[in-house]
Write a protein that holds these residues in place. Sequence first.
Motif, mmCIF file in Angstrom:
data_model
loop_
_atom_site.group_PDB
_atom_site.id
_atom_site.type_symbol
_atom_site.label_atom_id
_atom_site.label_comp_id
_atom_site.label_asym_id
_atom_site.label_seq_id
_atom_site.Cartn_x
_atom_site.Cartn_y
_atom_site.Cartn_z
ATOM 1 N N ARG A 125 -11.156 -4.590 -6.991
ATOM 2 C CA ARG A 125 -10.480 -5.128 -5.809
ATOM 3 C C ARG A 125 -11.367 -5.030 -4.574
ATOM 4 O O ARG A 125 -11.471 -5.988 -3.789
ATOM 5 C CB ARG A 125 -9.175 -4.373 -5.580
ATOM 6 N N ARG A 126 -12.016 -3.884 -4.385
ATOM 7 C CA ARG A 126 -12.900 -3.733 -3.227
ATOM 8 C C ARG A 126 -14.073 -4.705 -3.300
ATOM 9 O O ARG A 126 -14.488 -5.279 -2.292
ATOM 10 C CB ARG A 126 -13.412 -2.294 -3.146
ATOM 11 N N GLU A 183 -9.354 -0.638 -8.800
ATOM 12 C CA GLU A 183 -9.588 -0.482 -7.367
ATOM 13 C C GLU A 183 -11.019 -0.875 -7.008
ATOM 14 O O GLU A 183 -11.267 -1.486 -5.964
ATOM 15 C CB GLU A 183 -9.321 0.969 -6.968
ATOM 16 N N LYS A 184 -11.949 -0.554 -7.880
ATOM 17 C CA LYS A 184 -13.341 -0.936 -7.640
ATOM 18 C C LYS A 184 -13.499 -2.453 -7.659
ATOM 19 O O LYS A 184 -14.192 -3.033 -6.809
ATOM 20 C CB LYS A 184 -14.227 -0.290 -8.703
ATOM 21 N N ARG A 231 0.831 -1.206 0.000
ATOM 22 C CA ARG A 231 0.000 0.000 0.000
ATOM 23 C C ARG A 231 0.865 1.256 0.000
ATOM 24 O O ARG A 231 0.586 2.224 -0.729
ATOM 25 C CB ARG A 231 -0.919 0.000 1.222
ATOM 26 N N GLU A 243 1.965 6.504 -6.977
ATOM 27 C CA GLU A 243 0.935 7.443 -7.433
ATOM 28 C C GLU A 243 1.386 8.887 -7.219
ATOM 29 O O GLU A 243 1.124 9.760 -8.055
ATOM 30 C CB GLU A 243 -0.365 7.179 -6.676
ATOM 31 N N ASP A 278 2.398 1.654 -3.459
ATOM 32 C CA ASP A 278 1.414 2.153 -4.424
ATOM 33 C C ASP A 278 1.161 3.644 -4.231
ATOM 34 O O ASP A 278 1.036 4.397 -5.208
ATOM 35 C CB ASP A 278 0.105 1.373 -4.286
ATOM 36 N N ASP A 293 -20.087 -0.136 -5.263
ATOM 37 C CA ASP A 293 -19.662 1.257 -5.276
ATOM 38 C C ASP A 293 -20.597 2.069 -6.153
ATOM 39 O O ASP A 293 -20.963 1.654 -7.251
ATOM 40 C CB ASP A 293 -18.231 1.387 -5.809
ATOM 41 N N LYS A 295 -7.088 2.630 -13.272
ATOM 42 C CA LYS A 295 -6.777 2.428 -11.862
ATOM 43 C C LYS A 295 -8.043 2.454 -11.017
ATOM 44 O O LYS A 295 -8.209 1.650 -10.095
ATOM 45 C CB LYS A 295 -5.805 3.508 -11.391
ATOM 46 N N ARG A 296 -8.962 3.374 -11.345
ATOM 47 C CA ARG A 296 -10.214 3.455 -10.589
ATOM 48 C C ARG A 296 -11.029 2.175 -10.742
ATOM 49 O O ARG A 296 -11.564 1.639 -9.759
ATOM 50 C CB ARG A 296 -11.031 4.656 -11.072
#
Length: 237
Positions: free
Chosen positions: A185-186, A182-183, A59, A66, A62, A210, A178-179
Amino acid sequence: MVDRMPVEEGWVYGQKPKEPEAPPDLESLFEAAGVPDKLTNGQPPFSPEWYAGAKERQRVRDAEIEKIMSQRNDVRHQWAELMWTDLSVWRDRIDYTASLAEPLADLQALLARTKHERPDDVARFQEIQEIAAKAGIRQGQVRKHLVEAKEQMMDIEGKVRLKEEEDEAAEKDRLEKKRLAEKRRRRAERALKRNEALLRGEDPPPLVEDSEEEGFQPEDDPKDLMQMQELIEASPQ
């Protein structure tokens, strides 16, 4: 030819197979490569705490990546603005230089006065005439160079702006990917926690998705949740 082929067991098409090579000395290879001795006796080279902190280190990496990517994007944009601003300034200077009065006009006026006021001074007239002719040629060359320089600056500025647009589009595409990642992954983490709770016989937390609006996460349809729970309970343990 068939009669001359060996009939010993283990031969293939009359050829004796190659003997297997002995395995390498793994311990010597590990020692030469500097691999810790713990790997040779089945123990991990680091402590369990170190492995437990892998997600946190990832984390942090990353976040640092970023941050660097954002700084690179800002520097690229600043450089592009600096480039086309300087090119615009120099283009204005070229336009200003081209708009100045030409010095050749003064030479031509002097040439006319010499011809009128001193008609007998032929040598002086010819000297001024040669100077004016050379100045005219040089002035034409300067004008040509100014036009070429202006065109080159406009071409470079166009390329800089085009490259900036392409890089900006690529950056937006990277952020969008990336968004979405990440979505996903969640979503996978929520599904994993829910399945773990079902396997333990506990009440699973509701699955949520989400939303595009921040702070709003609608729950899934209860019918879908019941069907999913029935499938999990019916699956072989």
